[in-house]
Structures are given as structure tokens and as C-alpha cells.
Scaffold this motif. Sequence first.
Motif, PDB file in Angstrom:
ATOM      1  N   GLU A 223       0.825  -1.211   0.000  1.00  0.00           N
ATOM      2  CA  GLU A 223       0.000   0.000   0.000  1.00  0.00           C
ATOM      3  C   GLU A 223       0.854   1.253   0.000  1.00  0.00           C
ATOM      4  O   GLU A 223       0.456   2.293  -0.529  1.00  0.00           O
ATOM      5  CB  GLU A 223      -0.929  -0.004   1.214  1.00  0.00           C
ATOM      6  CG  GLU A 223      -2.081  -0.990   1.074  1.00  0.00           C
ATOM      7  CD  GLU A 223      -2.869  -1.151   2.362  1.00  0.00           C
ATOM      8  OE1 GLU A 223      -4.072  -1.455   2.278  1.00  0.00           O
ATOM      9  OE2 GLU A 223      -2.275  -0.985   3.452  1.00  0.00           O
ATOM     10  N   LEU A 225       4.128   1.362  -1.261  1.00  0.00           N
ATOM     11  CA  LEU A 225       5.085   1.449  -2.369  1.00  0.00           C
ATOM     12  C   LEU A 225       4.485   1.154  -3.727  1.00  0.00           C
ATOM     13  O   LEU A 225       5.119   1.408  -4.742  1.00  0.00           O
ATOM     14  CB  LEU A 225       6.264   0.491  -2.117  1.00  0.00           C
ATOM     15  CG  LEU A 225       7.019   0.753  -0.821  1.00  0.00           C
ATOM     16  CD1 LEU A 225       8.059  -0.323  -0.591  1.00  0.00           C
ATOM     17  CD2 LEU A 225       7.675   2.120  -0.858  1.00  0.00           C
ATOM     18  N   PHE A 226       3.308   0.569  -3.732  1.00  0.00           N
ATOM     19  CA  PHE A 226       2.617   0.296  -4.988  1.00  0.00           C
ATOM     20  C   PHE A 226       3.517  -0.486  -5.955  1.00  0.00           C
ATOM     21  O   PHE A 226       3.845  -0.014  -7.051  1.00  0.00           O
ATOM     22  CB  PHE A 226       2.191   1.617  -5.630  1.00  0.00           C
ATOM     23  CG  PHE A 226       0.997   1.472  -6.534  1.00  0.00           C
ATOM     24  CD1 PHE A 226      -0.264   1.265  -6.004  1.00  0.00           C
ATOM     25  CD2 PHE A 226       1.122   1.540  -7.906  1.00  0.00           C
ATOM     26  CE1 PHE A 226      -1.372   1.144  -6.826  1.00  0.00           C
ATOM     27  CE2 PHE A 226       0.020   1.410  -8.736  1.00  0.00           C
ATOM     28  CZ  PHE A 226      -1.223   1.208  -8.186  1.00  0.00           C
ATOM     29  N   PRO A 227       3.901  -1.648  -5.597  1.00  0.00           N
ATOM     30  CA  PRO A 227       4.902  -2.363  -6.419  1.00  0.00           C
ATOM     31  C   PRO A 227       4.268  -3.164  -7.547  1.00  0.00           C
ATOM     32  O   PRO A 227       4.673  -4.312  -7.785  1.00  0.00           O
ATOM     33  CB  PRO A 227       5.545  -3.285  -5.387  1.00  0.00           C
ATOM     34  CG  PRO A 227       4.435  -3.648  -4.483  1.00  0.00           C
ATOM     35  CD  PRO A 227       3.533  -2.433  -4.412  1.00  0.00           C
TER      36      PRO A 227
END
Lengths: 300, 648
Positions: A223, A225-227
Motif C-alpha cells: 500500500e 510502495l505500490f509495487p
Amino acid sequence: MQESLPSGIFDPRAASAIADLELVSRRVAEGFISGVHPSPYYGFAIEFAAYRDYVPGDDLRFLDWRVWGRTDRHYIKQFEETTNLSCFIFVDCSASMAIREDNGVSKFHYALMAAGALGYLISRQGDNVGLYSVSAGEPDYIPPKGGRRHLFSILAHLARLEPAGAVLLPHALNSLAERISHRGMVLLFSDFLWPTGELVQALKQLFRRRSDLILFEIMTSAEQLFPYDGMTEFEDVEVGARMLTQSTLVRDAYLQAMHDHRESLRRAVAEYGGDVVPITPAMSLASVLPAYLARRARLL
Amino acid sequence: MPAFGSAWFLYFGLLLGVPVIIHLIYGLRRKRVPTGAMWMIRRIVEHNARRLRLRDILLLLLRMAALALIVLAFARPVAWIGLENAGRTLVIIDDGFPMKEIMPGGDTLFETAVRKIGPHLEGGEYALFTLSGRMEGEFSDRNALKATLERMRPCSLKGDLKTALSRAAAAQASSRAVVAVGAWQDLGPGEPPVVHARLGHIEVPPRPPGCSIRIAGIRPVPGGKGVEVECLVEDDRSLQHTVRLYRLGENGAREEITGRPVSEDGRTVLTAHNLPLQGTVLLAAAVDGRDGLASDDIAYMALELLPPLRVGVIVNRIASPAFMSDGFYVKTALEVGTGFIVNEYASGDLLAAAKQCDVLLFTDASLVPQEPGAELLAKGWILFSGGGARPLAIAEASGLLPATAADPAAVPVAVDQDFPPIAGLPADMFMALDWGEAPGIAAGGAWRPALSLQGRSRILYRFEETGRGRRVFIAGPPGRTHGADLPLHKVFAPMVRELAAWTGLRLSPEGVDCKIGAVGEIWDLPADTLQVLGPDGTALQLDSGRGKHGVRLLEPGIYTALIGGKGGDAGQAVRAANLVAITAGRSLDTMALGGLFQPDEGARAKEEEPDPGAGPWRILALIALAVLVVEGLLSAAPIVTLKKRGPA
């Protein structure tokens, strides 16, 4: 005592790590018995505060006889009164809290463990502990009380909680604010993923109750780092809505929005003297809590 | 219709569907992610929806464009602008009989020619012209032309190159390129550049590099039987040589008469004592056992000087390397109007005609004792071309002339020993051809310039009455060989004109004049470099250049591709180019010519490689690459994800 605590949510290592620490309110608290927290009232305790003239009716035990002997005047010694406080533990039981970190620990489970450890600490230092958990249904409310038995009941209640459904977080916070009758401390465990403006307004309601707020912001690494790459279908676990998008294309915007949201939240809370403790379930609770408590103690 | 060098590659245009499919697959290959921040994602997506969609479409288009450019690049478009007016490519191929000759690699000349055409076919339409006139036509694409060429075989007849080139020239006005490949052995001296090329670069038979030998004189041994042959050896490398004299013995065997090392000054006199002159054919001299110098030039001179006479040319074969020379003589004889061909396949009519000749030219000494040689030897004039000696001198010394044996003094002497020196010119290079037997020649006149070679040297001539008859004297500077250095037609053209005026002889046909004023003239230059004179006399350098044979600039408006580095080959290419240019009456826009030449393997490999830099397709490839780079920069969704981002 540990054997009888609910397993799964009570982390003995975390509890022992913070056993020697105190969670002290930065604000004055209105308690009924002497405690570790500053009280709005002057009493007759250990900490000397000031002298005042004797008036009839004062307890002669607090008359300073030495001053009377030297000056022939009657003065009453006043001391700062410390008191206990009522601490509310607020737990967000929305479905989004069930999202797990890579290590398999969900935000909700982490929140329960942190709440259990801090509840144990608060109860151990003689304060009253209450619980307010919100989920899709009616909120569960346990008024703050002291004592081991009450702590056990809170921990047992925590162990029974399950994340489910959607929670209107501002609404839940407002409800909590309505239940706080006097000054105290509120520990909030949530991801606080809600539009910032509404969230801050709700938090202000709590601050207006002159409560000391500590926000434990629990978010997974994903949530933050949005990887994600490629086409990704995001699913709102609370309401079931889905959205398909090219995650790589929105990544930068998401990170910026997330940063803005968290920064706004942190500033709004700091403005009222509260704390935001960012946590991911990947962190060790036994290190996160002592570190925070120690830092807080230094700033007092 | 656009023209493509490899039109079949356009089928790969179907690959344009690949990005679309990838796009679709990419959309289907989604992964589901639970999130609690949907409100945030939704807001971002809705806020950027238009931009994201545009970017998505742009990426798709970029990928398709990159693929399209790559496909186009490999299809090698010939041109983008004015394709409708680009015209055809003329392909002229020599399918004459000599093209049947098998080359050292096992292929015939024709197969080699077909192979060499390939890299020059850039696309578009083609018009095919052949020497034989067979299978000519127009072709809409390269593959059809190649299929036709592969089906073709050299014909068994002599081709008519001039006619073929005339047809091609008439058609080339609307063409953008000419590809001419062949041996062009049928080109005759009627085409001036051919003469130049041949004289400058054809050497038959081989000789040691840098060495030449001439027979300076042949005379009877004073007071004895036999002859003295004076040889002049020139060697740039100052090597020692032994000059040997041979005679043609019985059964055509070659017998050494005598040999002697070359003296320091390069002169060697070989004396053949007790040599029976009657019936002896001297094969001239040889250096270190090699055959002597070919005397193309001498034969040519003789033919040019003898137009009033009937000249017969005796050749022994056609399709052979020697045919180059033989065909030359034949053409020359025909050009001057009185010659004909007699070869081993000659019919009785030809033999009868040969007997009517005033002069017979044997192109190979081995023919002499054979039929029809024996019968023809009775003729009064016999010339040998293969020996390097002066033909008349050989004729005299060999005793084949009846008058010779009886009265040597009455025999026309080819080499004038009393040739007066000319100031400034080395006397040893002088030669004199006897013209005493020609009727109506009056001697007189001073030395006249016959030719000035770019100011470097000059050739002089004059006619003179001598005690032994009328002679024409030609004086020139030293050179490696007369024939190789001097454009003899220029030497003789004015001379013959004057001779005609002098003697009142009629030149047939109009003459050697036609050999003057060539579009391009090739001098004797190193084998891999040719210098070409343009119509205005401008010297144009042809550099075969770094071992790669490509397009060379002859002059503005004239281009040629010289395949092969040898002078002879390049000369043939140039002369063919000039022929087309002359016939067309204009300069060629583009001309790719390929002579047949056997380069070394490395050069051949390079030659047969398609030139990757040709055509605009390289630009397309670069554009495609640039598009891919831009796509890579823009694309936040690469087709291939090299590195998966993970949590920091």
C-alpha cells in the motif's frame, strides 16, 4: 498471567519489551485516583507545587509548621496531583484491515497485537482501558476500567474480532468522540485510508474532547510502495468494487497521493499534539512499540 | 506502386497485428490486487483517464509503426518520391556463345553473370535485353526477372551486342538504371571505346609481369644460312632473362633454336645458323620459356594499313580466352571491309574466299601447317600475330614469301635498320612499316604528329621513299609495349587519312575516322585504376577503391559500377557503358555495369555480399530504431519487463 491471556493476539515479547516503560499522556487527564498522568487539579501528593495562605477549613496536615514557627504566619503546602486516565483503544475492523503483508501478517492482526500489548501496559500502570472497535455492524464498546479482570475481558474481546465489511471511519471516530466524557487518551489502530479531509475533521472532534491521540497507522508495504506492474485489477475489499488499470502508469501519481495523504494526516495530528506512528506488519512489534514509547517519553 | 528490393518481405507486414495481440493479451493477463485505498486509485485513474488512454494508444501506434518501419526497411524500398516516374531498370546480359565458357570455379560465364546481376536489382520494374534477342521482355518484379534469368542459357550463335545495346539505349531514356553484365566479347572495333579497352588491357598470351619482349629485327646472317633475330627485352625489375628463339617444327612441335641471356642494355641478338628458312615458322621469342608478346597492336596496324588489300583472318577457335583477340581481328577485318573469317570449321566457300585474299592473318601460329594453312601459305602476304615480331619481318624471315628466298634484298623489310633518328626521341623505339608494295603511294612530307598523349608524349609519322621502297615511319616514345600504350587508332587515323590522300586509295568503309572522338578513352593504367576521358576531354579518375567494387563516378551524369579490378574487365564495362551512351546519344543517369572477372576469393565474397548500405532502407531502419527508443522511453508498460519492481 500470560498463560491465561488469549493466544494469537498477545505477543509476550512485545509485552515484555514495553514492561519497563510507561505510556504517559501528554495532556492532563481527569482521573479519580493517583496515577502517572498529570491531573488538572492540585492535590497533596509528592510533587511540591506552591504555598498559599491558610483559610479556615484547610486540612491542618498540610500546614507548614516550619514556616509558621519562623514567620508566625500560616501557609498551606500545595502539591501537584497526578492521576490515572481512561484510555480508549480504537480498532478499525474494516475488511481492508485484513490485507496481509508479504510475511502473511495482516494489518488487522498486527493491530490487535499492538492493541493488546499497549492495553496490557496501560492496565499495568494503573490506568483504565476501554475498547471501541468498529466493523460493518454495530460498534463494540467496552467502557474503560482498571484491573486485571477488565484487561482480560478486553483482550478476550480483541481475540474475537474479525475484519469484515466497510467502515465509515470518520463516522466511527465521531461516535467514539461522543462516548468520551472527560480527558483521556485514545489509541487508534487503523490504516486510515480514507479521504484526508473527512478523516482530519473526525480526528479534530476527538481532539476537542481534549484527548491525547496516538494514531497507529498500519499499512502494508504494497500500500505504501505500490509495487505493481502491468494491467492490475484493484479490488476494494470493503465494498467489492473493482477497477482495472495500467498500474505502471498510475504508480507515480499513487505514490504522490499517498505521500500527501499521510503527510496531511501527520500534520493535522501533530497540530493538536498527537502522534502518528507509521507501522507495517513487516515490522517487529517488540521493537516498534518500545522505540515509540521511549521517543515519546523523551519528548515529554 | 512503390518499388521494393525485397518485396516478399512485405508479407511480414502481418506482424503489425502482433502489437495489437500483445495489447489484448496484456489486457487479459491481469492480476487482482486487494486494496484499501481504492478511493485514492479511483481518483487518480479518473483524473488521468484521458491522458492514460492517449498514452496507451500512442504506445500501440508506436509499436506498430516501429514494426512497419522495420518491415519496410527489410523490404528495401527503392525510392519514396516520384516512384511513378522512376522507370525501369534495364538489364542487359550477354548471352552470346562465349558466355558458355566454363570458369575456373566450374560455373559458366553466363551463370556468373546472372549471379552478379542480383545485387544490382534494387526493385521496381525491369526490362531485359539480351544479345541474342531471346527472352527479352518486361518484368514487374525482381523475382520474375530472376526466374527468367535462371532459365536462360547462352545461345549457340554469336550475339549482336550493338543491336541489343541500341534497343536498350532506346529504352533507357525512361529508365533509372542500367545493369549490363557480360563478357562483351562480341564488341568490335567499330565502337571506339572497345578499341581502347582492348588495346590497353587485353594481353594474350600471358607474360611475366613487368617484362616485355619485342623483336627488333630479323635479318639473314651475312654470308651464311640462317637469320639473326634481334630482341629487345624491357623489364622494370631489372631481372635477368634468357631469350630463346623457337621454330615451329614438324607436327606443330615447338623447337628451341637458340637462346641467350639478355644483355645489360636489354638487347639480345639470337643467331640461328643453318636454319632453313624455307618452311620455317618462327614463333618469335620468348622470355624464360614463356610465350612471347602478343602483337595485337601490330596486327591491328597491319589491318588498318591495308584496307586496299583483301585481308583474310584465320582463327582457330571462338569460345576461348584467345577469342578475345581473334574476335578482334575478325571484327577489324570486317570493319575495313575486305576481311572474312576462316576457322577450322570453315566451309569450302570460305576457303575459296581466303585464297582470294591479298593478306592472310593467322591469329595462331599453330594454324599454319594445318588446314587450310598449307594451301593458303602460298599467298603473298602472311602475318602472324602470335609471335610479337613484326609481321612483315616474320613473313620475310620465315621464307614463306617466295621472293624472299630468291632475293632477300627484294623482300620488303619490316624493320628499317637505317631509320633516321629523331631528335628527342629514342631511336630504339622507332619502327617502320614497309608500304612499298602498296600502289600509288608517293613519299614525302615531314614528320607529322599522329597523337599527343595528354602532353606526356607524342607519336610522329611520315611517309618516305627509301631505297627499299615506300615506307611509313612511326616514331614514338618508349613504352612497355606499343600496343598497350598507344591508342593506335589515333595514331593511324590521321595517318591513314593522309595515306589515302597520298595514294588516292579509297578507304573502306569511311573509315577509321569513326574511331576518333570516342566518348571515353582508356589509357593503359594500373590494373585496378582506370582513367577515363570524358567527352570534353576531362580526365576522370576511376578508383576501384579499397578493394570494393561499387559505383564509381565517371563524370557528372555518368555513373558506372565496375565489378572487378582488372583493367581489361573494367575496360569492358566502361566501353559497354560508353556504347550505350553513344548509342543513346546522351549521358546515362545511372549505369551499373559488371564485367566478368575472376577476382580473388576475398574480393568475390565482398562483391557478392549485398550492400547493406544501399538504398533508403538503412534510413528506415534507423528511424525504426529511434521509434523503438522513444517507445521505450515513453512506455511505462514495456512488453518485456526486464526487472520487476519490488518493495524497497
